[in-house]
Design a protein around this motif. Sequence first.
Motif, PDB file in Angstrom:
ATOM      1  N   SER B  12       0.820  -1.216   0.000  1.00  0.00           N
ATOM      2  CA  SER B  12       0.000   0.000   0.000  1.00  0.00           C
ATOM      3  C   SER B  12       0.848   1.258   0.000  1.00  0.00           C
ATOM      4  O   SER B  12       0.392   2.313  -0.420  1.00  0.00           O
ATOM      5  CB  SER B  12      -0.939  -0.005   1.206  1.00  0.00           C
ATOM      6  N   ASP B  41       0.861   8.842   6.053  1.00  0.00           N
ATOM      7  CA  ASP B  41       0.194   7.676   5.459  1.00  0.00           C
ATOM      8  C   ASP B  41       0.485   6.413   6.252  1.00  0.00           C
ATOM      9  O   ASP B  41      -0.392   5.565   6.451  1.00  0.00           O
ATOM     10  CB  ASP B  41       0.665   7.494   4.008  1.00  0.00           C
ATOM     11  N   GLY B  44      -1.592   6.488   9.279  1.00  0.00           N
ATOM     12  CA  GLY B  44      -2.971   6.182   8.908  1.00  0.00           C
ATOM     13  C   GLY B  44      -3.163   4.696   8.656  1.00  0.00           C
ATOM     14  O   GLY B  44      -4.169   4.102   9.037  1.00  0.00           O
ATOM     15  N   PHE B  45      -2.159   4.093   8.006  1.00  0.00           N
ATOM     16  CA  PHE B  45      -2.201   2.660   7.726  1.00  0.00           C
ATOM     17  C   PHE B  45      -2.371   1.864   9.017  1.00  0.00           C
ATOM     18  O   PHE B  45      -3.198   0.970   9.120  1.00  0.00           O
ATOM     19  CB  PHE B  45      -0.895   2.271   7.012  1.00  0.00           C
ATOM     20  N   LYS B  47      -3.404   3.026  11.928  1.00  0.00           N
ATOM     21  CA  LYS B  47      -4.651   3.388  12.608  1.00  0.00           C
ATOM     22  C   LYS B  47      -5.812   2.582  12.037  1.00  0.00           C
ATOM     23  O   LYS B  47      -6.678   2.105  12.772  1.00  0.00           O
ATOM     24  CB  LYS B  47      -4.905   4.881  12.441  1.00  0.00           C
ATOM     25  N   ASP B  48      -5.815   2.417  10.709  1.00  0.00           N
ATOM     26  CA  ASP B  48      -6.895   1.656  10.071  1.00  0.00           C
ATOM     27  C   ASP B  48      -6.910   0.208  10.542  1.00  0.00           C
ATOM     28  O   ASP B  48      -7.953  -0.437  10.556  1.00  0.00           O
ATOM     29  CB  ASP B  48      -6.721   1.680   8.547  1.00  0.00           C
ATOM     30  N   ARG B  49      -5.729  -0.295  10.879  1.00  0.00           N
ATOM     31  CA  ARG B  49      -5.657  -1.691  11.299  1.00  0.00           C
ATOM     32  C   ARG B  49      -5.682  -1.821  12.826  1.00  0.00           C
ATOM     33  O   ARG B  49      -5.142  -2.780  13.391  1.00  0.00           O
ATOM     34  CB  ARG B  49      -4.404  -2.328  10.711  1.00  0.00           C
ATOM     35  N   THR B  50      -6.264  -0.856  13.483  1.00  0.00           N
ATOM     36  CA  THR B  50      -6.460  -0.834  14.944  1.00  0.00           C
ATOM     37  C   THR B  50      -5.174  -1.071  15.723  1.00  0.00           C
ATOM     38  O   THR B  50      -5.145  -1.794  16.704  1.00  0.00           O
ATOM     39  CB  THR B  50      -7.516  -1.858  15.414  1.00  0.00           C
ATOM     40  N   ILE B  99      -3.784  12.238  13.632  1.00  0.00           N
ATOM     41  CA  ILE B  99      -4.145  10.825  13.479  1.00  0.00           C
ATOM     42  C   ILE B  99      -4.127  10.137  14.846  1.00  0.00           C
ATOM     43  O   ILE B  99      -5.100   9.532  15.264  1.00  0.00           O
ATOM     44  CB  ILE B  99      -3.181  10.120  12.513  1.00  0.00           C
ATOM     45  N   SER B 370      -6.489   5.866  19.593  1.00  0.00           N
ATOM     46  CA  SER B 370      -5.910   7.168  19.309  1.00  0.00           C
ATOM     47  C   SER B 370      -5.045   7.666  20.456  1.00  0.00           C
ATOM     48  O   SER B 370      -4.065   8.369  20.244  1.00  0.00           O
ATOM     49  CB  SER B 370      -7.034   8.149  19.022  1.00  0.00           C
TER      50      SER B 370
END
Lengths: 331, 524, 148
Positions: B12, B41, B44-45, B47-50, B99, B370
């Motif tokens: 990604s 990024d 963010g990557f 964060k998206d995957r907890t 983020i 977070s």
Amino acid sequence: MIAQIEQAAAQIAGIVGWETIRIVVGLVGVLVVVLVNALVLTWAERKVSGHIQRRIGPKEVGPFGLLQPIADTIKLLAKELLTPQNVEKPLYLLAPTLIFVPVLVSFIVIPFDSYLQVKDINVGILVILAFSSLSVLSILIAGLGSNNKYSLIGSLRSVAQNIAYEIPLLLSLLAVVLMAGSLSLKDIVEAQKGLWYVVYQPIAFLVFFVASVAETNRTPFDLPEAESELVAGFHTEYSGMRFALFFLAEYTNMFIVSAMITTFFLGGYGGPILPGFVWFFIKTYLLVFVFLWFRWTFPRVRFDQLLNVSWKLLIPLSLLNLLVTGGILKI
Amino acid sequence: MVTKISEELKASLKGVDTQEASYERNGYHLTAEAQPGNMADVAGFFKDRTFYLEDMCCVDYGDYLELVYFFNKYSELCRVKVILKVEAEKPVAPSISHIYRITHWYEREIHEFFGVYFEGHPKLIYLFLHEGIDHYPLRKKRVPVPAEDKALLNSLSPETEEDAFFVNLGPQHPSTHGVLRVIVKMDGEYILSADPVLGYLHRMHEKMAENRSYLQFLPNPARIDYPGALLLNLAHVTTVEKLCGIEVPERAQYVRTITCELNRIASHLLWFGAFPADLGALTPFLYAFDDREQILDILEDITGSRLTYCYFRFGGLYNDVDDVFVDKTKAFVKRMRERFDVYEKLVTGNVIFVNRAKGTGIFKQADTISYGCTGPFVRSTGIPFDMRKAEPYAVYDQIDFQIPTGTVGDNMDRYNVRMTEMEMSLRIIEQAIAKLPSGPYKAEKVPKKLKPPKGDIYNAVESSRGEAGVYVVSDESDTPYRMRWRVPSYSNLMTFPSLAEGTLIADAIATLGSYDIVVPEIDR
Amino acid sequence: MLNLARANSLWPVTFGLACCAIEMMSTSMARWDIARFGAEVFRPSPRQADLMMVTGTVTRKMAPSLVTLYEQMPSPKWVIAFGNCAISGGPFVFDGQYNVVEGVDQLIPVDVYVPGCPPRPEGLLEGLMTLEEKITGTRRFPKPEQKW
């Protein structure tokens, strides 16, 4: 010697009248009671709190630490009187004096015994309630005058709290007044010769008790001086003897409300064998002990919870009680 | 899991080098090198995957500075180290505080200690240091603070705003548990915003570590977190042991477990006393201290001190325990069980207490990532995350215990979680005492002067407040090149501004009390 | 008489800095009970206190607040430096240190020093005795015999 004093007294009485002497002597007596009471209560508070908390409390200063409050008083008297730079001087200086006067006046009408009363006024209840609610004014002045944010918040809380609890206090007393048919404290005590009003009026008793805890700013309603939130509340900026006056007023207030509960609900000075004033003090100090007990076991309520208890619970309850009492008496 | 993340990251995001690391050796599974352009990024990557941000720190390598981010998951252990190199002359890095909220503080910290400027950070002002400081303290060479940075750092001036009622809670305030200062903007009894100011007890532990050998640093962890001194002592000792590859005999491991759990109870008891005191009830404090003294007695017998223990040594213990210790501990476990009833009557069953604690200071489960919270704080929201289970150390993998969790994350849940945890600790102690093997209490042939091989390591233990981690960079000398402490109170306290906003001041104080903060730990 | 009263009613200000503060609390708890000597009235406001126990490390950020606090106390007032950090900076003094005040006596006058890291509660009680001796000139309890 005694004859001489009697003679002198008679002479003065001829000029100003017996009544005046009686009041002057009474006031002096009241002052003594107030001071001794404060000393006893500070000692008792520290000792009771000690025993509740699995320790012994003051012990080394005098026998059982009995000289502790005296040491404290002397120390406070000799302490430097600080006047912080940014205070409103007139208000700041006025408040400690002002808090002390109404408490003194309230004592005038309290019947310690059938003959031990400075003056039996036929609207005694009104006097005592009016003066005891005056103290909130001086708390407000102290808070405003100190120019300190904690003091200000503390005093504002105090005002809101006192207004909220004054109403159930009065309403619950009205039921007692209805039963006794008099506003004089002595008459009320005399009316309880048979059975105490706490039996007839358990709801009024409870409401009055809770409201008076709130009126004296004791835990669980000690929001104006909430230590963990507002440092020391309205008296944060006061030091030395001025602070001691606030302290004195607090303990005297505690004594007064206990005396009021004793008078209105527990038969005042009435009791078998022992003389009346002994009974009076026993009852009063037992109540004071309950106050101390509360202080050292309960956490503090939150501000909105505090007001809710008054407006949503105590006032409707006491109104209902008044209605029922009135109805029953009429029938 | 690790390879999957690695592949996804490569796929990604172009320009991210990933490299698998040895978990046994380094304490993390994967290294990734980000560039200033794609740091946001990368964050963010994760964060998206907890993933939650475990730690963020900075290491000064002379000609460049390296920002180190550790990401980890609550559900399973997968620690990823992301590095970002910035130049030493004028260090600038992108901020990821939008983020991960927790980096709001981490970045401020790095800015004042290293001089790294974070682009896009809303409020880069002093968090720890006093205003008279003239250099960046943790840089290897003395770098003076330039004038524009100084002006930026000193720009805290809440009083200039008009029509606002500011109250300074602290640094001397009865309920801040030490010297924390919170600037509270108020509207009557309600709090509009709360802004903690830290650093009133900044004692330079990380700087000290660079000046002392590993052995000389032993007393320091106890001063970082004084109620749970042994737990942080353990964190330091296990980190160095892993770094040097020292084997610890089993008896020592068991004793470590027992003493750590005793210390955890002592720490929780201190909190149990202080929390009702914040609500106005002073008496539970004395009851809790009464029981705490029993633990202190036991620990004093074997360690020699009452509060700031320094009992563990590299490769074992300072001295062996005897039968008296075993008997006393057993007696204590029995006594403590009975005491819970007293607490139940005194505090848990009190209507006023329950009304004050229920429904106040609610922290939502969704925000935990977070903020990177750990410990009872995150468990109260319902996430069963405990380092003792997630990354077992000592002998926790051989002992049967559960992780208590809450449901809504309010003050009452935090209270209940801690109370149950104390009971669990008793269970652990009982089992460990029963299994206590005989044998040596100390590894043989541990050199006096430790010179660990070159490399870095991240290692964490569960302290009584949450995850306490140590990140050590070694340069083959007997002093660490850089030692970083990841402390739980710090990340937990970060949530306070959002929890306090819009509540009554009394509730905010109660919430602050429920954190169980230790100020020296936050300030280090 | 006045001194006796002062010595027996030393009200400390609630002021805990670091690790030593826990030992200060321990002293007021059941086992040691500082209340026996009338010194358990921890006043949250410095205006009502007589005694300041500096319990812990004083950092340069804290120093101005500490001095303010001391100045807010009405005289006569006393200070106990409790623990090594308050006495000299304790273990946190090293070359290149940038944040610790090396001894609280650089900021305010100190009456009694209680060493230890942290000192035991008995240490604080002994410090209190010493302070009382300083105020009144006589010691409350006889000094224990030295056995070594």
